[in-house]
Design a protein around this motif. Structure first.
Motif, PDB file in Angstrom:
ATOM      1  N   GLN A 119       0.640  -1.259  -0.064  1.00 43.55           N
ATOM      2  CA  GLN A 119      -0.045   0.119  -0.014  1.00 43.55           C
ATOM      3  C   GLN A 119       0.761   1.186  -0.052  1.00 43.55           C
ATOM      4  O   GLN A 119       0.299   2.329  -0.519  1.00 43.55           O
ATOM      5  N   THR A 120       2.131   1.137   0.503  1.00 38.74           N
ATOM      6  CA  THR A 120       2.986   2.267   0.359  1.00 38.74           C
ATOM      7  C   THR A 120       3.890   2.384  -0.842  1.00 38.74           C
ATOM      8  O   THR A 120       4.547   3.290  -1.047  1.00 38.74           O
ATOM      9  N   GLY A 121       3.448   1.463  -1.615  1.00 40.93           N
ATOM     10  CA  GLY A 121       3.987   1.382  -3.167  1.00 40.93           C
ATOM     11  C   GLY A 121       5.237   0.385  -3.313  1.00 40.93           C
ATOM     12  O   GLY A 121       5.957   0.506  -4.445  1.00 40.93           O
ATOM     13  N   LEU A 122       5.539  -0.411  -2.131  1.00 40.81           N
ATOM     14  CA  LEU A 122       6.537  -1.358  -2.570  1.00 40.81           C
ATOM     15  C   LEU A 122       5.924  -2.573  -3.230  1.00 40.81           C
ATOM     16  O   LEU A 122       4.726  -2.926  -2.828  1.00 40.81           O
ATOM     17  N   PRO A 123       6.824  -3.084  -4.396  1.00 42.90           N
ATOM     18  CA  PRO A 123       6.164  -4.156  -5.159  1.00 42.90           C
ATOM     19  C   PRO A 123       6.026  -5.628  -4.062  1.00 42.90           C
ATOM     20  O   PRO A 123       6.878  -5.510  -2.921  1.00 42.90           O
ATOM     21  N   VAL A 124       5.246  -6.321  -4.235  1.00 43.20           N
ATOM     22  CA  VAL A 124       5.293  -7.641  -3.550  1.00 43.20           C
ATOM     23  C   VAL A 124       6.529  -8.722  -4.260  1.00 43.20           C
ATOM     24  O   VAL A 124       6.208  -8.747  -5.488  1.00 43.20           O
ATOM     25  N   ASN A 125       7.390  -9.005  -3.311  1.00 37.75           N
ATOM     26  CA  ASN A 125       8.310  -9.851  -3.927  1.00 37.75           C
ATOM     27  C   ASN A 125       8.402 -11.534  -3.397  1.00 37.75           C
ATOM     28  O   ASN A 125       8.602 -11.346  -2.194  1.00 37.75           O
ATOM     29  N   ASN A 126       8.105 -12.314  -4.283  1.00 34.80           N
ATOM     30  CA  ASN A 126       8.092 -13.839  -3.650  1.00 34.80           C
ATOM     31  C   ASN A 126       9.323 -14.528  -3.700  1.00 34.80           C
ATOM     32  O   ASN A 126       9.385 -15.406  -3.194  1.00 34.80           O
ATOM     33  N   ASP A 127      10.359 -13.650  -4.042  1.00 40.87           N
ATOM     34  CA  ASP A 127      11.695 -14.374  -4.028  1.00 40.87           C
ATOM     35  C   ASP A 127      12.880 -13.230  -3.951  1.00 40.87           C
ATOM     36  O   ASP A 127      13.203 -12.696  -4.758  1.00 40.87           O
ATOM     37  N   PHE A 128      13.201 -13.063  -2.838  1.00 43.29           N
ATOM     38  CA  PHE A 128      14.091 -12.202  -2.345  1.00 43.29           C
ATOM     39  C   PHE A 128      15.646 -12.616  -2.997  1.00 43.29           C
ATOM     40  O   PHE A 128      16.755 -11.579  -3.210  1.00 43.29           O
ATOM     41  N   ASN A 129      15.711 -14.128  -3.412  1.00 42.37           N
ATOM     42  CA  ASN A 129      16.990 -14.357  -3.859  1.00 42.37           C
ATOM     43  C   ASN A 129      16.968 -14.580  -5.572  1.00 42.37           C
ATOM     44  O   ASN A 129      17.734 -15.132  -5.973  1.00 42.37           O
ATOM     45  N   GLY A 130      15.978 -13.985  -5.905  1.00 40.73           N
ATOM     46  CA  GLY A 130      15.806 -14.138  -7.451  1.00 40.73           C
ATOM     47  C   GLY A 130      16.129 -13.070  -8.107  1.00 40.73           C
ATOM     48  O   GLY A 130      17.383 -12.630  -8.219  1.00 40.73           O
ATOM     49  N   ALA A 131      15.365 -12.620  -9.166  1.00 40.81           N
ATOM     50  CA  ALA A 131      15.896 -11.532 -10.308  1.00 40.81           C
ATOM     51  C   ALA A 131      16.252 -10.389  -9.517  1.00 40.81           C
ATOM     52  O   ALA A 131      17.302  -9.608  -9.953  1.00 40.81           O
ATOM     53  N   ALA A 181      11.185  -6.838   4.161  1.00 35.20           N
ATOM     54  CA  ALA A 181      11.286  -5.757   2.779  1.00 35.20           C
ATOM     55  C   ALA A 181      12.433  -5.323   2.633  1.00 35.20           C
ATOM     56  O   ALA A 181      13.234  -5.089   3.881  1.00 35.20           O
ATOM     57  N   PHE A 182      12.868  -4.980   1.402  1.00 36.40           N
ATOM     58  CA  PHE A 182      14.035  -4.184   1.086  1.00 36.40           C
ATOM     59  C   PHE A 182      13.743  -3.113   0.087  1.00 36.40           C
ATOM     60  O   PHE A 182      12.879  -3.439  -0.720  1.00 36.40           O
ATOM     61  N   PHE A 183      14.308  -1.962   0.313  1.00 35.90           N
ATOM     62  CA  PHE A 183      13.734  -0.627  -0.015  1.00 35.90           C
ATOM     63  C   PHE A 183      14.854   0.431  -0.140  1.00 35.90           C
ATOM     64  O   PHE A 183      15.938   0.168   0.369  1.00 35.90           O
ATOM     65  N   LYS A 184      14.705   1.127  -0.988  1.00 36.21           N
ATOM     66  CA  LYS A 184      15.667   2.515  -0.964  1.00 36.21           C
ATOM     67  C   LYS A 184      15.028   3.528  -0.231  1.00 36.21           C
ATOM     68  O   LYS A 184      13.998   3.948  -0.460  1.00 36.21           O
TER      69      LYS A 184
END
Length: 547
Positions: free
Chosen positions: A178-190, A358-361
């Motif tokens: 809701q704050t604009g971060l994508p949902v990421n199903n694999d932090f170790n992927g692309a 989460a991982f963000f900038k």
């Protein structure tokens, strides 16, 4: 080499010999023991300072909370007073048991960013770019989701999804979106950026330390060429001229010597590896002379460049009795939780040190995320201490690439004396800004609509924390470690680098360092998976060089 050591070499009665002697049966050492002994061609001796991994809490995922202050399996280090943290000493638990810190850690499987390894390569470490290391991550892995471009199956290390999805952790992902971060199903992927569930090094609801995943299968392989000695802390390395030929260790009060026909491999971690080198005459000459140690090699980089991830936690009170606090603080629910785990290996006892995250900038101009969030459906003042009496949950900010660097130095020529650890948290403006901005973004996530049904109040830092100065004061008051020390025997080609790109100690022969201490700088995530990768890659290099 002294006459006494030389005579010990001639008299095999009190000495042990192997092709490879590995110091430390931790995240790296167990991998090396498995891979180097696998063919049956080479004999391997693995020395571990601590005991066997029989403590029951090692094998229960949530058991890490019971091992923080458990001296029998933990070095229990602490820093010197940290100037950036109001001169507080910061507790530094490290594993002292088969499996090392992989037996007491928070179990998260996070590799870091592709850019981390490309940066290592750009620093002059050929063969360490992301494309070079990905095959070793895949080789190690037994991914329960199956294979793809980024993941492997059939490796020794089980990587699993959560066995206890909970509404709070689900809500955190929705709130981040809701704050604009994508949902990421694999932090170790692309790509790493986004919010999602963490995967863990577990199998069937039990911890998969490297002792369990790598060492046990190696001992069962039937070659009989792998020997493990526990309760055997290394005292110093043995040299003939500039060549490492063995390790002096203490066991049951007796000093013994193990000799390596091929190489000595030091895998004692970011604190104990540089400590052992310094005790052995390899390190900053002035420091060694100060403690009456003969200088074999003046290596100013040994113990320098120490880095660690810091974390700062926010604590929230929940109006619903659905947190781990509510299970642990209620005798009936606590018993039911235990029975659920015993019967099905499911439930809250399978929680790692972060369910979702989460991982963000903190600045959109950045190339990749600079902050990691660990979300936990429980709350406490300090990890390893009692959970709060109220229904609580927490989320912590961790700056991924701190600029601050510290040092590790021996305080004495006595190997049993803990080293001096200085990390210098928050020493640079970049580090201070990143933590403050990260906390402000985390507060926005925790106040997004998806979290509203789960908020009674913000307990820490509380609504009075508003300005950047307030947030920084809170960081100084509550900041602590995420237990990721690295870089004290840094890989590189510059004058202060300790090992070369094949992890050989520069200026010496027959000696490599293989663990988190060789990282040129901190990578962007939890360190256990990268250390296992480093040991997988090192094993191939050692076997290549032996041929």
């Amino acid at each position: 080499m002294s006459d006494s050591t030389a005579s010990a070499r001639r008299s095999p009665a009190d000495a042990i010999e192997a092709d490879y002697v590995i110091v430390g049966a931790g995240s790296a050492g167990c991998v090396l023991a498995n891979r180097l002994s696998a063919s049956g061609k080479y004999s391997v001796l693995l020395l571990e300072a601590g005991p066997q991994d029989r403590n029951i809490w090692i094998h229960v995922p949530l058991g890490y909370g019971k091992l923080f202050k458990e001296k029998s399996v933990n070095w229990m280090y602490e820093t010197e007073p940290e100037p950036g943290l109001n001169d507080r000493k910061v507790f530094q638990p490290r594993g002292k048991v088969l499996g090392g810190s992989s037996s007491i850690n928070g179990l998260l499987y996070v590799r870091g960013q592709h850019e981390d390894y490309d940066r290592w390569r750009q620093l002059g470490n050929a063969g360490w770019g992301y494309d070079d290391v990905l095959p070793y991550f895949k080789k190690a892995e037994n991914q329960t989701r199956g294979p793809d471009d980024y993941h492997g199956v059939g490796g020794p290390l089980p990587v699993s999804d959560s066995r206890c999805p909970d509404p709070l952790s689900e809500a955190f992902i929705a709130a981040a979106a809701q704050t604009g971060l994508p949902v990421n199903n694999d932090f170790n992927g692309a790509t790493q950026e986004g919010a999602g569930w963490f995967q863990t090094t577990t199998k069937g609801g039990r911890r998969a330390s490297t002792a369990r995943a790598y060492l046990r299968p190696a001992l069962k392989n039937g070659h009989g060429n792998l020997r493990v000695e526990t309760d055997a802390p290394a005292q110093r390395l043995v040299f003939e001229g500039k060549r490492a030929v063995g390790v002096q260790f203490k066991q049951h009060g007796q000093v013994k010597t193990a000799f390596a026909r091929k190489e000595v491999l030091v895998s004692s971690g970011a604190y104990n590896s540089p400590q052992l080198l310094q005790l052995s005459g390899v390190g900053p000459a002035d420091l060694l002379r100060q403690h009456g140690i003969d200088v074999l090699l003046d290596a100013p980089g040994v113990g320098a460049d120490l880095q660690d991830h810091m974390q700062v936690r926010m604590v929230m009170e929940c109006p619903q009795k659905i947190t781990l606090n509510d299970f642990v603080n209620n005798p009936v629910r606590r018993m039911m939780m235990g029975l659920q785990y015993a019967a099905f290996r499911k439930g809250p006892l399978t929680y790692a040190a972060g369910t979702t995250g989460a991982f963000f900038k903190t600045d959109p101009r950045m190339a990749s995320p600079d902050i990691q969030i660990h979300f936990l459906p429980f709350s406490t003042d300090k990890m390893g201490e009692k959970l709060h009496p109220f229904s609580g949950y927490s989320a912590s900010v961790c700056q991924l690439r701190p600029e601050s660097r510290g040092s590790l130095k021996i305080k004495s020529a006595d190997p049993s004396m803990p080293p001096e650890i200085r990390i210098n948290y928050l020493a640079t403006e970049t580090d201070r800004t990143a933590n403050v901005e990260g906390l402000k973004i985390l507060r926005n996530i925790l106040n997004a609509p998806a979290m509203k049904p789960f908020i009674t109040r913000e307990v820490e830092p509380g609504p009075g924390t508003v300005t950047d100065e307030d947030w920084l004061a809170y960081c100084r008051k509550r900041g602590s470690t995420v237990y990721h020390p690295t870089s004290t025997c840094r890989m590189g080609s510059d004058a202060r680098a300790v090992v070369d790109q094949r992890l050989r100690v520069r200026g010496l022969e027959g000696l490599r360092v293989i663990d988190a201490s060789i990282m040129p700088d901190l990578m962007s995530g939890n360190t256990n998976a990268p250390v296992i990768m480093i040991a997988e890659k090192a094993s191939d290099m050692i076997l290549e060089d032996a041929r």
